[in-house]
Motif scaffolding. Structure first.
Motif, PDB file in Angstrom:
ATOM      1  N   LEU A   1     -26.157   4.266 -26.780  1.00 52.67           N
ATOM      2  CA  LEU A   1     -25.039   5.173 -26.543  1.00 52.67           C
ATOM      3  C   LEU A   1     -23.754   4.390 -26.330  1.00 52.67           C
ATOM      4  O   LEU A   1     -22.687   4.767 -26.836  1.00 52.67           O
ATOM      5  CB  LEU A   1     -25.333   6.052 -25.323  1.00 52.67           C
TER       6      LEU A   1
ATOM      7  N   GLU B   1     -22.369   3.241 -29.669  1.00 55.17           N
ATOM      8  CA  GLU B   1     -21.863   4.373 -30.448  1.00 55.17           C
ATOM      9  C   GLU B   1     -20.574   4.939 -29.847  1.00 55.17           C
ATOM     10  O   GLU B   1     -19.676   5.375 -30.579  1.00 55.17           O
ATOM     11  CB  GLU B   1     -22.927   5.461 -30.549  1.00 55.17           C
ATOM     12  N   LEU B   2     -20.454   4.938 -28.528  1.00 57.29           N
ATOM     13  CA  LEU B   2     -19.210   5.402 -27.903  1.00 57.29           C
ATOM     14  C   LEU B   2     -18.056   4.438 -28.184  1.00 57.29           C
ATOM     15  O   LEU B   2     -16.922   4.865 -28.395  1.00 57.29           O
ATOM     16  CB  LEU B   2     -19.402   5.569 -26.394  1.00 57.29           C
TER      17      LEU B   2
ATOM     18  N   ALA C   1     -17.014   5.157 -31.591  1.00 58.22           N
ATOM     19  CA  ALA C   1     -16.283   6.422 -31.607  1.00 58.22           C
ATOM     20  C   ALA C   1     -14.835   6.206 -31.197  1.00 58.22           C
ATOM     21  O   ALA C   1     -13.906   6.769 -31.795  1.00 58.22           O
ATOM     22  CB  ALA C   1     -16.959   7.429 -30.668  1.00 58.22           C
TER      23      ALA C   1
ATOM     24  N   LEU D   1     -22.789   9.757 -33.963  1.00 57.94           N
ATOM     25  CA  LEU D   1     -21.630  10.434 -33.382  1.00 57.94           C
ATOM     26  C   LEU D   1     -20.458  10.511 -34.355  1.00 57.94           C
ATOM     27  O   LEU D   1     -19.695  11.479 -34.343  1.00 57.94           O
ATOM     28  CB  LEU D   1     -21.178   9.713 -32.103  1.00 57.94           C
ATOM     29  N   GLN D   2     -20.304   9.492 -35.187  1.00 55.14           N
ATOM     30  CA  GLN D   2     -19.138   9.411 -36.061  1.00 55.14           C
ATOM     31  C   GLN D   2     -18.957  10.644 -36.954  1.00 55.14           C
ATOM     32  O   GLN D   2     -17.848  11.164 -37.073  1.00 55.14           O
ATOM     33  CB  GLN D   2     -19.195   8.123 -36.882  1.00 55.14           C
TER      34      GLN D   2
ATOM     35  N   VAL E   1     -15.409  13.718 -26.079  1.00 55.03           N
ATOM     36  CA  VAL E   1     -16.793  13.279 -26.264  1.00 55.03           C
ATOM     37  C   VAL E   1     -17.420  13.138 -24.880  1.00 55.03           C
ATOM     38  O   VAL E   1     -16.896  12.412 -24.033  1.00 55.03           O
ATOM     39  CB  VAL E   1     -16.863  11.939 -27.018  1.00 55.03           C
TER      40      VAL E   1
ATOM     41  N   ALA F   1     -21.219  12.749 -22.632  1.00 54.49           N
ATOM     42  CA  ALA F   1     -22.656  12.446 -22.663  1.00 54.49           C
ATOM     43  C   ALA F   1     -23.253  12.700 -21.286  1.00 54.49           C
ATOM     44  O   ALA F   1     -22.624  12.428 -20.261  1.00 54.49           O
ATOM     45  CB  ALA F   1     -22.893  11.005 -23.088  1.00 54.49           C
TER      46      ALA F   1
ATOM     47  N   VAL G   1     -25.291  14.666 -26.086  1.00 55.34           N
ATOM     48  CA  VAL G   1     -23.943  14.181 -26.392  1.00 55.34           C
ATOM     49  C   VAL G   1     -23.209  15.286 -27.128  1.00 55.34           C
ATOM     50  O   VAL G   1     -23.686  15.774 -28.161  1.00 55.34           O
ATOM     51  CB  VAL G   1     -23.972  12.907 -27.249  1.00 55.34           C
ATOM     52  N   CYS G   2     -22.059  15.694 -26.600  1.00 50.98           N
ATOM     53  CA  CYS G   2     -21.287  16.781 -27.196  1.00 50.98           C
ATOM     54  C   CYS G   2     -19.912  16.285 -27.631  1.00 50.98           C
ATOM     55  O   CYS G   2     -19.278  15.487 -26.934  1.00 50.98           O
ATOM     56  CB  CYS G   2     -21.120  17.939 -26.217  1.00 50.98           C
ATOM     57  N   VAL G   3     -19.466  16.771 -28.768  1.00 45.51           N
ATOM     58  CA  VAL G   3     -18.129  16.498 -29.290  1.00 45.51           C
ATOM     59  C   VAL G   3     -17.403  17.827 -29.394  1.00 45.51           C
ATOM     60  O   VAL G   3     -17.830  18.719 -30.137  1.00 45.51           O
ATOM     61  CB  VAL G   3     -18.184  15.808 -30.664  1.00 45.51           C
TER      62      VAL G   3
ATOM     63  N   CYS H   1     -23.189  19.658 -30.390  1.00 43.62           N
ATOM     64  CA  CYS H   1     -24.025  19.000 -29.382  1.00 43.62           C
ATOM     65  C   CYS H   1     -25.292  18.435 -30.021  1.00 43.62           C
ATOM     66  O   CYS H   1     -26.001  19.136 -30.754  1.00 43.62           O
ATOM     67  CB  CYS H   1     -24.414  19.972 -28.272  1.00 43.62           C
TER      68      CYS H   1
END
Length: 205
Positions: free
Chosen positions: A58, A61-62, A65, A100-101, A123, A125, A138-140, A200
């Motif tokens: 995570l 990936e963050l 992001a 996530l991207q 973003v 988590a 994880v929500c965007v 999500c």
């Protein structure tokens, strides 16, 4: 092998979309196009080393992001704002690379870019429980036009062919199914009053 194939399809999708953005800036604002290419180079340098691995975290990936959103802010300027929130204790949670991207790309491209005033991507988590099992969620979120408005807009031609908001999400769902089966989920919901979209992702902890 299926995961590798699907993951490989994500990479050119992202590159085609980003290069199309650069092309659109060359005549209108050459200096900004150059800045965007430099930001893309920085993003690729940070991400390519991990794209061929089965697992990421995570935290990685963050960080990617954040780099991607900084890349998009080169194009949109002050029209784009973003917030990333996750406890440090979650950063070692295992994720597949590049999950996530595409969610963030859709939030920017289909939610915020069509609006004159732009907007904000958030973003978030959290560790949660689904069906009695620990899970990572994880929500965007974006405060853009909403999925109904996005569905009505005509698809554009870009460097890689027709541009659409369904390809990357369908690919991501296939990757989740191949890796986790029914234990993973990807949901898209319209925020209250049509004021944006929430995507999500839930996977086993």
């Amino acid at each position: 092998a299926q995961l590798r194939l699907l993951q490989g399809q994500m990479e050119p999708h992202f590159l085609f979309n980003t290069l199309a953005n650069v092309i659109s800036l060359i005549d209108a604002d050459g200096a900004r196009a150059r800045h965007m290419l430099e930001a893309l180079t920085d993003y690729l340098r940070a991400s390519l080393a991990g794209l061929r691995h089965d697992d990421s975290t995570l935290g990685v990936e963050l960080d990617l992001a954040r780099r991607y959103l900084e890349l998009m802010r080169t194009r949109m300027g002050e029209r784009l704002h973003f917030e990333i929130a996750a406890d440090d204790a979650l950063r070692e949670a295992v994720l597949m690379p590049l999950v996530l991207q595409p969610l963030i790309e859709n939030a920017v491209k289909h939610g915020l870019e069509p609006q004159v005033e732009g907007g904000t991507v958030r973003v978030k988590a959290a560790r949660t429980e689904v069906g009695g099992r620990d899970a990572l969620q994880v929500c965007v979120e974006d405060d853009g036009a909403g999925p109904a408005a996005a569905a009505l807009r005509p698809r554009r031609h870009v460097a890689g062919g027709l541009d659409g908001n369904g390809i990357a999400l369908a690919n991501l769902r296939e990757r989740l199914q191949a890796r986790f089966g029914a234990e993973a989920a990807l949901t898209l919901t319209e925020l209250e009053g049509g004021a944006g979209t929430r995507a999500c992702l839930v996977i086993p902890w």
